[in-house]
Design a protein around this motif. Structure first.
Motif, PDB file in Angstrom:
ATOM      1  N   VAL A 427       0.869  -1.176   0.000  1.00  0.00           N
ATOM      2  CA  VAL A 427       0.000   0.000   0.000  1.00  0.00           C
ATOM      3  C   VAL A 427       0.906   1.225   0.000  1.00  0.00           C
ATOM      4  CG1 VAL A 427      -1.645   1.339   1.365  1.00  0.00           C
ATOM      5  CG2 VAL A 427      -1.922  -1.142   1.154  1.00  0.00           C
ATOM      6  N   VAL A 428       0.679   2.120  -0.940  1.00  0.00           N
ATOM      7  CA  VAL A 428       1.545   3.285  -1.115  1.00  0.00           C
ATOM      8  C   VAL A 428       0.773   4.557  -0.795  1.00  0.00           C
ATOM      9  CG1 VAL A 428       2.794   4.671  -2.820  1.00  0.00           C
ATOM     10  CG2 VAL A 428       3.047   2.185  -2.796  1.00  0.00           C
ATOM     11  N   VAL A 429       1.379   5.386   0.030  1.00  0.00           N
ATOM     12  CA  VAL A 429       0.847   6.714   0.341  1.00  0.00           C
ATOM     13  C   VAL A 429       1.804   7.714  -0.300  1.00  0.00           C
ATOM     14  CG1 VAL A 429       0.321   8.359   2.184  1.00  0.00           C
ATOM     15  CG2 VAL A 429      -0.204   5.923   2.492  1.00  0.00           C
ATOM     16  N   LEU A 430       1.449   8.185  -1.498  1.00  0.00           N
ATOM     17  CA  LEU A 430       2.289   9.159  -2.207  1.00  0.00           C
ATOM     18  C   LEU A 430       1.880  10.546  -1.733  1.00  0.00           C
ATOM     19  CD1 LEU A 430       4.373  10.030  -4.255  1.00  0.00           C
ATOM     20  CD2 LEU A 430       2.647   9.756  -6.052  1.00  0.00           C
ATOM     21  N   LYS A 431       2.714  11.107  -0.859  1.00  0.00           N
ATOM     22  CA  LYS A 431       2.361  12.351  -0.188  1.00  0.00           C
ATOM     23  C   LYS A 431       2.438  13.549  -1.140  1.00  0.00           C
ATOM     24  CE  LYS A 431       5.254  11.298   3.282  1.00  0.00           C
ATOM     25  NZ  LYS A 431       5.913  11.147   4.587  1.00  0.00           N
ATOM     26  N   GLY A 464       3.138   9.014   9.885  1.00  0.00           N
ATOM     27  CA  GLY A 464       3.575   7.636  10.059  1.00  0.00           C
ATOM     28  C   GLY A 464       3.122   7.055  11.384  1.00  0.00           C
ATOM     29  N   GLY A 465       3.161   7.864  12.445  1.00  0.00           N
ATOM     30  CA  GLY A 465       2.706   7.399  13.754  1.00  0.00           C
ATOM     31  C   GLY A 465       1.219   7.116  13.784  1.00  0.00           C
ATOM     32  N   ILE A 466       0.439   7.971  13.113  1.00  0.00           N
ATOM     33  CA  ILE A 466      -1.018   7.763  13.080  1.00  0.00           C
ATOM     34  C   ILE A 466      -1.356   6.466  12.348  1.00  0.00           C
ATOM     35  CG2 ILE A 466      -3.210   8.687  12.237  1.00  0.00           C
ATOM     36  CD1 ILE A 466      -1.899  11.503  12.438  1.00  0.00           C
ATOM     37  N   ILE A 467      -0.772   6.283  11.155  1.00  0.00           N
ATOM     38  CA  ILE A 467      -1.060   5.063  10.388  1.00  0.00           C
ATOM     39  C   ILE A 467      -0.550   3.843  11.140  1.00  0.00           C
ATOM     40  CG2 ILE A 467      -0.698   3.839   8.219  1.00  0.00           C
ATOM     41  CD1 ILE A 467      -0.433   6.552   6.831  1.00  0.00           C
ATOM     42  N   GLY A 468       0.633   3.954  11.760  1.00  0.00           N
ATOM     43  CA  GLY A 468       1.156   2.849  12.559  1.00  0.00           C
ATOM     44  C   GLY A 468       0.205   2.452  13.677  1.00  0.00           C
ATOM     45  N   ALA A 469      -0.369   3.441  14.354  1.00  0.00           N
ATOM     46  CA  ALA A 469      -1.323   3.162  15.431  1.00  0.00           C
ATOM     47  C   ALA A 469      -2.545   2.434  14.899  1.00  0.00           C
ATOM     48  CB  ALA A 469      -1.739   4.466  16.106  1.00  0.00           C
ATOM     49  N   LEU A 470      -3.018   2.822  13.733  1.00  0.00           N
ATOM     50  CA  LEU A 470      -4.195   2.177  13.146  1.00  0.00           C
ATOM     51  C   LEU A 470      -3.879   0.754  12.711  1.00  0.00           C
ATOM     52  CD1 LEU A 470      -5.433   5.281  11.142  1.00  0.00           C
ATOM     53  CD2 LEU A 470      -6.532   4.285  13.155  1.00  0.00           C
ATOM     54  N   LEU A 471      -2.648   0.534  12.210  1.00  0.00           N
ATOM     55  CA  LEU A 471      -2.229  -0.829  11.895  1.00  0.00           C
ATOM     56  C   LEU A 471      -2.192  -1.680  13.168  1.00  0.00           C
ATOM     57  CD1 LEU A 471       0.670  -0.100   9.376  1.00  0.00           C
ATOM     58  CD2 LEU A 471      -1.537  -1.133   8.810  1.00  0.00           C
ATOM     59  N   GLN A 473      -4.015  -1.321  15.678  1.00  0.00           N
ATOM     60  CA  GLN A 473      -5.417  -1.579  16.044  1.00  0.00           C
ATOM     61  C   GLN A 473      -6.103  -2.522  15.056  1.00  0.00           C
ATOM     62  OE1 GLN A 473      -7.424   2.243  17.505  1.00  0.00           O
ATOM     63  NE2 GLN A 473      -5.391   2.988  16.902  1.00  0.00           N
ATOM     64  N   ARG A 474      -5.272  -3.102  14.174  1.00  0.00           N
ATOM     65  CA  ARG A 474      -5.691  -4.185  13.271  1.00  0.00           C
ATOM     66  C   ARG A 474      -6.593  -3.725  12.133  1.00  0.00           C
ATOM     67  NH1 ARG A 474      -5.507  -5.577  18.511  1.00  0.00           N
ATOM     68  NH2 ARG A 474      -3.964  -7.159  19.088  1.00  0.00           N
ATOM     69  N   LEU A 475      -6.467  -2.478  11.733  1.00  0.00           N
ATOM     70  CA  LEU A 475      -7.110  -2.066  10.484  1.00  0.00           C
ATOM     71  C   LEU A 475      -6.337  -2.691   9.325  1.00  0.00           C
ATOM     72  CD1 LEU A 475      -8.288   0.230  12.395  1.00  0.00           C
ATOM     73  CD2 LEU A 475      -8.398   1.611  10.299  1.00  0.00           C
ATOM     74  N   PRO A 476      -7.019  -3.097   8.260  1.00  0.00           N
ATOM     75  CA  PRO A 476      -6.295  -3.538   7.070  1.00  0.00           C
ATOM     76  C   PRO A 476      -5.405  -2.409   6.556  1.00  0.00           C
ATOM     77  CG  PRO A 476      -8.640  -4.054   6.915  1.00  0.00           C
ATOM     78  CD  PRO A 476      -8.474  -3.151   8.095  1.00  0.00           C
ATOM     79  N   PRO A 477      -4.292  -2.731   5.923  1.00  0.00           N
ATOM     80  CA  PRO A 477      -3.325  -1.686   5.537  1.00  0.00           C
ATOM     81  C   PRO A 477      -3.909  -0.566   4.684  1.00  0.00           C
ATOM     82  CG  PRO A 477      -2.308  -3.838   5.386  1.00  0.00           C
ATOM     83  CD  PRO A 477      -3.753  -4.086   5.687  1.00  0.00           C
ATOM     84  N   PHE A 478      -4.730  -0.878   3.686  1.00  0.00           N
ATOM     85  CA  PHE A 478      -5.273   0.178   2.823  1.00  0.00           C
ATOM     86  C   PHE A 478      -6.174   1.107   3.620  1.00  0.00           C
ATOM     87  CE2 PHE A 478      -8.365   1.590  -0.545  1.00  0.00           C
ATOM     88  CZ  PHE A 478      -7.479   2.372  -1.260  1.00  0.00           C
ATOM     89  N   GLU A 479      -7.054   0.541   4.449  1.00  0.00           N
ATOM     90  CA  GLU A 479      -7.966   1.367   5.236  1.00  0.00           C
ATOM     91  C   GLU A 479      -7.231   2.148   6.318  1.00  0.00           C
ATOM     92  OE1 GLU A 479     -10.307  -1.211   2.817  1.00  0.00           O
ATOM     93  OE2 GLU A 479      -8.648  -1.715   4.176  1.00  0.00           O
ATOM     94  N   ALA A 480      -6.166   1.555   6.885  1.00  0.00           N
ATOM     95  CA  ALA A 480      -5.354   2.302   7.857  1.00  0.00           C
ATOM     96  C   ALA A 480      -4.724   3.515   7.200  1.00  0.00           C
ATOM     97  CB  ALA A 480      -4.280   1.390   8.444  1.00  0.00           C
ATOM     98  N   ALA A 481      -4.237   3.345   5.973  1.00  0.00           N
ATOM     99  CA  ALA A 481      -3.641   4.469   5.245  1.00  0.00           C
ATOM    100  C   ALA A 481      -4.688   5.528   4.932  1.00  0.00           C
ATOM    101  CB  ALA A 481      -2.979   3.968   3.961  1.00  0.00           C
ATOM    102  N   LEU A 482      -5.863   5.112   4.461  1.00  0.00           N
ATOM    103  CA  LEU A 482      -6.932   6.070   4.170  1.00  0.00           C
ATOM    104  C   LEU A 482      -7.292   6.879   5.404  1.00  0.00           C
ATOM    105  CD1 LEU A 482      -9.399   3.866   2.044  1.00  0.00           C
ATOM    106  CD2 LEU A 482      -7.832   5.619   1.185  1.00  0.00           C
TER     107      LEU A 482
END
Length: 527
Positions: A427-431, A464-471, A473-482
């Motif tokens: 999953v790519v987050v192109l900032k 990165g910390g926010i997405i890491g926290a969501l990961l 919490q077991r969100l799927p990677p794409f939804e954690a990134a969104l």
């Protein structure tokens, strides 16, 4: 008329909605299918009526100094000019003064019909713009739409510059369909020429990706959609369609906060980075993770100057990175301030062999870009752990990962994000402005939140910390990134609305607002 135009055309505000973003090819397909079953001129009549309705609504609610001034239209030689002519005719019949500047007479059959309508309504039509726009209220860009294939030149380039200059002085400039000169697929200016910078865009049939990424957000202003009776409904899981990121895409995946939950319910995250002299970066990421709902947050430092604890947040558990039990983590976010040492490279390889969810940012991405073995491990993680990594590059880092220069990467941000997701099975987050989120299964979204307040050091670490926290919490990677990208940008938007930016907003101010927004939007007690 032989066609029906609705008395009150439907206008959609995409704010907070998961809206399909249609390419030119997808729009043409739907447009041609609709035209086959409609009387002549119907779609142009509907587009013009929608534009007139939008302008009437704006004028009715405008201060008197603006509402009493005539509307000025710039009409191009094609169907976009026809839309402008229909709108002008409708306004004139409604008793609103207007004027059209048409340097070159319209050519297509639909636009010729629109010209006849404007003349019959008594709309004044000139070939040259006025010496001053001070006497006018709304200025309307009807020069060129989605079909433009080359840079604006001649009189049309000059009109684009005039409209943009007025917009910079806070004038109200409405672009019909897309700002003239903007590529509606990529969000770049066509051919490197000028383009209209609008305050508002009324786009027809469906929203376009180029209005939300690249320079498109700056040129389009506030976007509304006029569907003009064409059905663009598609399934949310369609891989062929890009989506405008919104809570509907990720909210169902957020964990419940039941009374019986505990810290283990929300996962354990390790933030890895912080070589000597760069220990602030993982601290920023870890604080953001803590305030984004992770159950436990560890920080692993590579550097020799790591602090023994974090005074503002002693809840964070600080370690030497080499001694941190990574096997016990639910997720790992690595790279912020990590450096490029051999020990950093070994840590990244070790992390990519874990069963945990993995996010790579900053220096970790640069290590992957120049090390084929590490790159192979990124792809292998998706295949053997059944979950892709999340990569969060800015454009320069993304260009290194693809082996191209930044200009080539930015030429088509959506295609670049898709290429990265495919190459690394990640999953790519192109900032950037209009961050693009791409999944290896071809799902794609563009994020509409965020602003110039994020153009300061440390905001990427916070993301990165926010997405890491969501990961964790077991969100799927794409939804954690969104979710992470959306909340990160919305925090900046909210702080700017409060007067705390865009100038001078510090990265550390984002996380407390993310916490507030998460609770307000998703965890507020139900009455």
């Amino acid at each position: 008329m032989t066609h029906a135009t609705p008395a009150h055309p439907t206008l959609v505000n995409p704010h907070d909605r998961a809206v399909a973003l249609l390419t030119v090819a997808q729009l043409r397909e739907r447009e041609h299918a609709a035209q086959a079953s409609l009387p002549a001129h119907t779609l142009m009549a509907r587009a013009g009526a929608a534009a007139a309705h939008f302008l009437r609504e704006q004028i009715v609610h405008a201060p008197s100094a603006l509402s009493t001034k005539p509307v000025w239209f710039a009409a191009g030689p094609g169907n976009n000019g026809g839309d402008a002519l229909v709108a002008a005719a409708a306004l004139k019949r409604a008793g609103i003064a207007c004027e059209v500047c048409m340097p070159v007479e319209v050519k297509p059959a639909d636009a010729r019909w629109a010209l006849a309508e404007a003349r019959a309504a008594g709309v004044p039509i000139t070939q040259t713009p006025p010496a001053s726009f001070d006497a006018y209220g709304w200025l309307v860009d009807g020069l060129f739409g989605i079909g433009l294939a080359r840079a604006l030149d001649g009189v049309f380039a000059e009109l684009a510059r005039l409209l943009s200059t007025r917009r910079r002085s806070d004038a109200h400039v409405l672009a019909l369909d897309v700002p003239s000169g903007l590529d509606s697929d990529t969000g770049n200016v066509v051919g490197g020429g000028p383009a209209v910078r609008a305050s508002h865009t009324l786009t027809f049939i469906g929203a376009k990706p180029g209005l939300y990424t690249g320079v498109g957000r700056d040129y389009a202003g506030a976007v509304s959609v006029a569907p003009i009776g064409i059905d663009t409904a598609v399934s949310l899981d369609s891989a062929e369609i890009a989506w405008l990121n919104a809570p509907a895409l990720f909210a169902p995946f957020l964990p419940a906060r039941d009374f019986a939950t505990h810290k283990g319910s929300f996962g354990t995250l390790a933030v890895i980075g912080g070589d000597t002299g760069m220990c602030g970066a993982p601290i920023l990421a870890a604080r953001a993770a803590l305030l984004s709902g992770a159950g436990k947050v560890n920080v692993g430092f590579l550097g020799s100057d790591a602090p023994p604890y974090d005074a503002p947040h002693p809840e964070l558990m600080l370690h030497d990175a080499a001694k941190l039990p990574l096997d016990a983590m639910d997720a790992v976010a690595a790279g912020c301030g990590m450096g490029s040492s051999a020990s950093a490279r070994q840590l990244v390889e070790r992390i990519l062999r874990l069963d945990a969810a993995v996010l790579l940012d900053a220096d970790a991405l640069n290590l992957v870009a120049r090390d084929a073995a590490l790159a192979a491990h990124v792809s292998e993680h998706a295949r053997t752990r059944r979950a892709p990594c999340v990569l969060t590059p800015h454009p320069l880092e993304a260009a290194r990962l693809l082996g191209v220069d930044t200009a080539e990467l930015q030429r088509d941000r959506l295609a670049s994000a898709r290429a990265l997701a495919s190459r690394f099975e990640a999953v790519v987050v192109l900032k950037g402005s209009g961050t693009v989120i791409a999944a290896p299964d071809a799902r794609l979204a563009i994020n509409p939140t965020g602003n110039a307040a994020l153009a300061t050091g440390g905001t990427g670490d916070v993301l990165g910390g926010i997405i890491g926290a969501l990961l964790a919490q077991r969100l799927p990677p794409f939804e954690a990134a969104l979710a992470g990208v959306y909340l990160h940008g919305l925090a900046a938007d909210t702080l700017v609305a409060q007067g705390d930016g865009p100038a001078g907003l510090a990265a550390g101010e984002l996380a407390p607002m993310v916490r507030r927004l998460m609770n307000r939007l998703f965890y507020a007690p139900k009455p």
